[in-house]
Write a protein that holds these residues in place. Structure first.
Motif, short mmCIF file in Angstrom:
data_model
loop_
_atom_site.label_atom_id
_atom_site.label_comp_id
_atom_site.label_asym_id
_atom_site.label_seq_id
_atom_site.Cartn_x
_atom_site.Cartn_y
_atom_site.Cartn_z
N ALA A 188 0.18 -16.56 -9.96
CA ALA A 188 -0.33 -17.77 -9.32
C ALA A 188 0.02 -17.84 -7.85
O ALA A 188 -0.54 -18.66 -7.12
N MET A 189 0.93 -16.98 -7.39
CA MET A 189 1.44 -17.07 -6.03
C MET A 189 0.69 -16.14 -5.08
O MET A 189 0.20 -15.08 -5.48
N TYR A 190 0.63 -16.55 -3.83
CA TYR A 190 0.08 -15.68 -2.80
C TYR A 190 1.12 -14.63 -2.42
O TYR A 190 0.78 -13.45 -2.25
N ASN A 191 2.35 -15.04 -2.26
CA ASN A 191 3.43 -14.12 -1.90
C ASN A 191 3.90 -13.38 -3.14
O ASN A 191 4.65 -13.92 -3.96
N ARG A 192 3.44 -12.15 -3.29
CA ARG A 192 3.82 -11.33 -4.44
C ARG A 192 3.60 -9.86 -4.07
O ARG A 192 2.97 -9.54 -3.07
N PHE A 193 4.12 -9.00 -4.91
CA PHE A 193 4.01 -7.56 -4.66
C PHE A 193 2.57 -7.09 -4.84
O PHE A 193 1.85 -7.57 -5.71
N SER A 194 2.15 -6.16 -3.99
CA SER A 194 0.82 -5.57 -4.10
C SER A 194 0.96 -4.06 -4.19
O SER A 194 1.68 -3.44 -3.40
N TYR A 195 0.22 -3.47 -5.13
CA TYR A 195 0.23 -2.01 -5.25
C TYR A 195 -0.41 -1.33 -4.03
O TYR A 195 -0.21 -0.13 -3.82
N TRP A 196 -1.17 -2.08 -3.27
CA TRP A 196 -1.76 -1.48 -2.08
C TRP A 196 -0.71 -1.14 -1.04
O TRP A 196 -0.99 -0.40 -0.08
N ASN A 197 0.52 -1.67 -1.18
CA ASN A 197 1.60 -1.27 -0.28
C ASN A 197 1.89 0.22 -0.38
O ASN A 197 2.44 0.82 0.55
N TRP A 198 1.50 0.83 -1.50
CA TRP A 198 1.71 2.27 -1.66
C TRP A 198 0.63 3.08 -0.97
O TRP A 198 0.73 4.30 -0.88
N VAL A 199 -0.44 2.42 -0.52
CA VAL A 199 -1.54 3.11 0.18
C VAL A 199 -1.68 2.45 1.55
O VAL A 199 -2.57 1.63 1.77
N PRO A 200 -0.79 2.80 2.49
CA PRO A 200 -0.73 2.07 3.76
C PRO A 200 -2.04 2.05 4.54
O PRO A 200 -2.40 1.03 5.13
N PHE A 201 -2.77 3.17 4.55
CA PHE A 201 -3.98 3.21 5.39
C PHE A 201 -5.05 2.26 4.88
O PHE A 201 -5.90 1.81 5.64
N ILE A 202 -5.05 1.94 3.56
CA ILE A 202 -5.98 0.94 3.03
C ILE A 202 -5.41 -0.46 3.22
O ILE A 202 -6.13 -1.39 3.58
N ASN A 203 -4.10 -0.61 3.03
CA ASN A 203 -3.51 -1.94 3.15
C ASN A 203 -3.49 -2.43 4.60
O ASN A 203 -3.40 -3.63 4.85
N ASP A 204 -3.61 -1.51 5.56
CA ASP A 204 -3.76 -1.95 6.94
C ASP A 204 -5.03 -2.74 7.11
O ASP A 204 -5.15 -3.58 8.01
N TYR A 205 -6.01 -2.46 6.23
CA TYR A 205 -7.27 -3.22 6.26
C TYR A 205 -7.19 -4.47 5.38
O TYR A 205 -7.67 -5.53 5.76
N LEU A 206 -6.55 -4.34 4.20
CA LEU A 206 -6.52 -5.45 3.24
C LEU A 206 -5.44 -6.47 3.54
O LEU A 206 -5.59 -7.66 3.24
#
Length: 762
Positions: A188-206
């Motif tokens: 339910a929270m906005y502040n939470r872990f994201s698996y995209w942190n493991w793919v930095p070049f995509i998370n720079d966009y997301l």
């Protein structure tokens, strides 16, 4: 004083002077641009006061006063005493490491050589902060700008930035929680872990999984809503602590300490203030009931249901306010739905503004509300969504505004058209069906074939020019759609095409046109379509085994197809490319008689359907589908042309089998069939983020003769696949691994096959 003022108010401005202090004066003609009082106009003191405000707003002066003097000739001279704003000799940005000064300067409203403007300076600081936050640096600190003299009459402006770490959420822990599982609260929270942190070049966009302190307060509200939905009205969040990880300070853990309290049950439910609709008619709309656990979601839904009833009758000013009375010792709550009905309104007129290129009628025919209707917010919202769905506008605003009569309102719709009228796309793609291909396309959803003066734009028609070139296929298509033929709800389509395909046993070229008329019947989900297609089909380089099998027919060469069709379609799915709910039922029939120019007498009957259902807030999506079809000569024993027969297999039909490998075989070579059936079932589930998994089973076959099938001869493939949905790509990317567990095609090996569909545009 009164006599003097009357004299001055009728006086004429004689001369306007500027007296400037400082070493960097502003040219008088530039300052004059901000003035209303000019030589020859009537003098008004309020205009002089307004001129002072305009001088400040211009940013060119830091101080200004005004005075006037009477001349013997009856005119008035006006004097503005101003202190020019200092010139910025150097605008410095310090402390930036992640982004170049050149990139940050694009956010600034001021530059070297500009005059210092406090408003522009504040806007520049805000734009810098917005830039960093959009890049994920939510902990950035930008100090108030330092302004110091440069010793030459100008100033040096320095903005100091402390970027801080781009903090990522590692985990969210909870203390005092018993009602929910921790995972439910994290979701339910906005502040939470994201698996995209493991793919930095995509998370720079997301920019997902980053700590956003501004969202922490909203997270508190989200958690509070979860608990209130279960009746925990005394729920409190005592504290949220942020702890950096010792091994990696770029990651932080959040600890949320809560006090749950106990759930409340409903004591009684009442309705007050209703006069236009009796309270006893409104009570069945309320989802809360005595002796049941209180739920904020049920309360909110009750307010919406009451509002919908009033809204349909034109009560645009309705207020429904739930008033809660709590009995803390017994944990009971009474809820009174207090209603302020307001006035009942009807629509006087619908006013549309902002459509500079699109014809007015194109918008009006999409509206769900018209003059004379009740002022229903629901209809206004539907109209807004329809206009947004047309794809013509970047913004649509719709609201009811007061009209002249007390019981009438106007509906005002303001649109902002997209700057790009025509879209050009190029792209590449690959699949196990079409191999590798390239595509170029020019299209618009707002074409107007009758309006060359407006560059053929604004009529609500659709046009697409598309060219495709690949290893196994190539083609050119032109499609034209008129959604409202003769301003009636009739959808007219006209297409021209030239496509070539290379198959295992022949090459094929199709050149032709097709046209259709479609009308919705019963509701927005059901339609009937009447169509016609005329094409020339050239079959060449046909294999010897096909020639031997069809020894009485010579398919090598060009055949004409003149075909009339009728289709009945009902589609309630929530998405055409990635549905999660709803169903599709489609019935299709086509006839191609020689008497109307076709080279062969044959017809086709097909039926297909699918049903989609989701569970656990669309986390699990299940689908079952089927398709059955027959193509036959007027004498059902006759063979139909080889290019009209069914060839199954591949990622778009029965997975686990090679593309077009399923059908009647002769000497281990597929010659297709005239009756076919495909059955499929698939269940998808989340893996992480936008990546989903899919377990599936497909079954199907194509039998030799028309109206002849042997269910014991079905081919069955099972497998598992991946679905990746990215923001820049409309349809999910698919990768399936399948194995043929039942194979009636004796010439095919039993082995794993990979089916894929990857395509993008840029």
């Amino acid at each position: 004083m009164t006599a003097v003022w009357l004299t001055l108010s009728a006086a004429e401005v004689g001369e306007v002077k500027f007296v400037q202090k400082g070493s960097n004066p502003v040219p008088d003609d530039i300052l004059s641009v901000s003035l209303r009082l000019r030589p020859g106009v009537e003098f008004k003191k309020e205009h002089m006061d307004e001129d002072l405000k305009n001088l400040y707003r211009s940013g060119r002066v830091s101080d200004a006063t005004a005075e006037f003097t009477n001349r013997p000739d009856g005119k008035v001279d006006v004097i503005y005493r101003v202190t020019p704003s200092p010139v910025i000799s150097i605008f410095k940005i310090e402390g930036n490491k992640k982004f170049s000064t050149k990139d940050l300067q694009k956010c600034l409203k001021l530059a070297d050589g500009d005059r210092l403007n406090s408003r522009a300076l504040s806007e520049s600081i805000e734009e810098l902060r917005k830039f960093y936050i959009e890049k994920g640096y939510t902990d950035v600190r930008i100090d108030p700008p330092a302004v110091v003299p440069d010793g030459k009459g100008g100033v040096i402006v320095t903005v100091r930035i402390t970027e801080n770490l781009r903090l990522k959420v590692h985990d969210v822990n909870f203390e005092g929680v018993t009602v929910f599982k921790p995972g439910e609260l994290r979701d339910a929270m906005y502040n939470r872990f994201s698996y995209w942190n493991w793919v930095p070049f995509i998370n720079d966009y997301l920019n997902q999984g980053l700590l956003d302190r501004g969202e922490l307060e909203t997270d508190r509200a989200r958690l509070r809503e979860l608990y209130h939905n279960k009746g925990y009205l005394d729920f409190k969040i005592l504290d949220i602590t942020i702890t950096p990880l010792e091994k990696d300070p770029e990651y932080v853990d959040l600890t949320v300490k809560v006090e749950e309290g106990a759930p409340y049950t409903v004591d009684k439910v009442t309705v007050s203030g209703a006069t236009a609709i009796p309270a006893e008619e409104l009570m069945p709309l309320i989802r809360l009931a005595a002796d049941k656990t209180y739920s904020l979601a049920d309360e909110t839904q009750s307010v919406r249901r009451i509002g919908a009833v009033y809204d349909a009758r034109g009560y645009a000013d309705l207020i429904v306010r739930p008033v809660l009375s709590t009995d803390y010792p017994n944990h009971k709550v009474s809820v009174d739905f207090n209603i302020v009905e307001g006035r009942k309104y009807h629509v006087r007129d619908v006013i549309i503004v902002g459509n500079t290129g699109t014809k007015d009628k194109v918008l009006r025919r999409e509206l769900a509300i018209q003059p004379g209707d009740p002022v229903a917010k629901n209809r206004i919202d539907i109209s807004k969504q329809r206009l947004l769905g047309m794809g013509y506008f970047t913004k649509v605003e719709a609201e009811a505004v007061n009209a002249d009569a007390l019981d009438e309102k106007d509906v005002r719709i303001t649109v902002e058209e997209k700057p790009d009228r025509y879209n050009f796309r190029v792209g590449v793609g690959a699949s196990d069906v079409s191999s590798v291909f390239g595509m170029a396309e020019l299209s618009t959803n707002n074409f107007d074939i009758t309006n060359p003066k407006n560059w053929f734009y604004g009529g609500g028609q659709r046009l697409r020019l598309q060219g495709i070139y690949g290893i196994d296929n190539a083609g050119f298509n032109i499609d034209f759609i008129e959604p409202w033929l003769f301003d009636l709800p009739l959808r007219y389509e006209l297409s021209g095409f030239m496509n070539t395909s290379e198959y295992n046993d022949w090459d094929e070229t199709r050149v032709g046109v097709r046209t259709s008329l479609q009308r919705k019947i019963f509701d927005d989900f059901t339609s009937v379509t009447v169509g016609y297609k005329f094409e020339a089909v050239r079959v060449h380089r046909i294999s010897h085994h096909l020639k031997a099998y069809f020894k009485d027919k010579d398919w090598d060469g060009t055949s004409l197809v003149s075909q009339f069709s009728l289709m009945l379609n009902r589609d309630t799915r929530d998405s055409l490319v990635d549905p999660t709910e709803g169903y599709l039922v489609n019935l299709f029939g086509a006839i191609s008689p020689r008497v109307l120019g076709s080279g062969n007498d044959f017809y086709r009957l097909e039926a297909k359907g699918s049903y989609h259902i989701s569970f656990f807030d669309k986390a699990i999506v299940a689908m079952v589908g089927a398709k059955i079809g027959v193509v036959s000569g007027f004498n059902y024993r006759d063979d139909v042309p080889v290019f009209e027969r069914y060839f199954l297999g591949g990622g778009d039909s029965v997975r686990g089998f090679e593309y077009r490998s399923i059908g009647h075989t002769v000497n281990r070579r597929n010659v297709g069939g005239q009756t076919m059936m495909i059955l499929t079932a698939e269940v998808t589930h989340p893996i992480w983020g936008p990546l989903r998994g899919a377990a599936f089973v497909d079954a199907g076959n194509a039998w030799t003769n028309s109206y002849t099938m042997d269910l014991g001869g079905l081919n069955v493939g099972v497998g598992y696949g991946l679905r990746l949905k990215l923001p820049m790509i409309q349809a999910p990317l698919k990768l399936d691994f399948a194995f043929p567990v039942v194979c009636s095609q004796r010439h095919l090996p039993h082995k794993f096959r990979i089916h894929f569909n990857v395509g993008f545009t840029f």
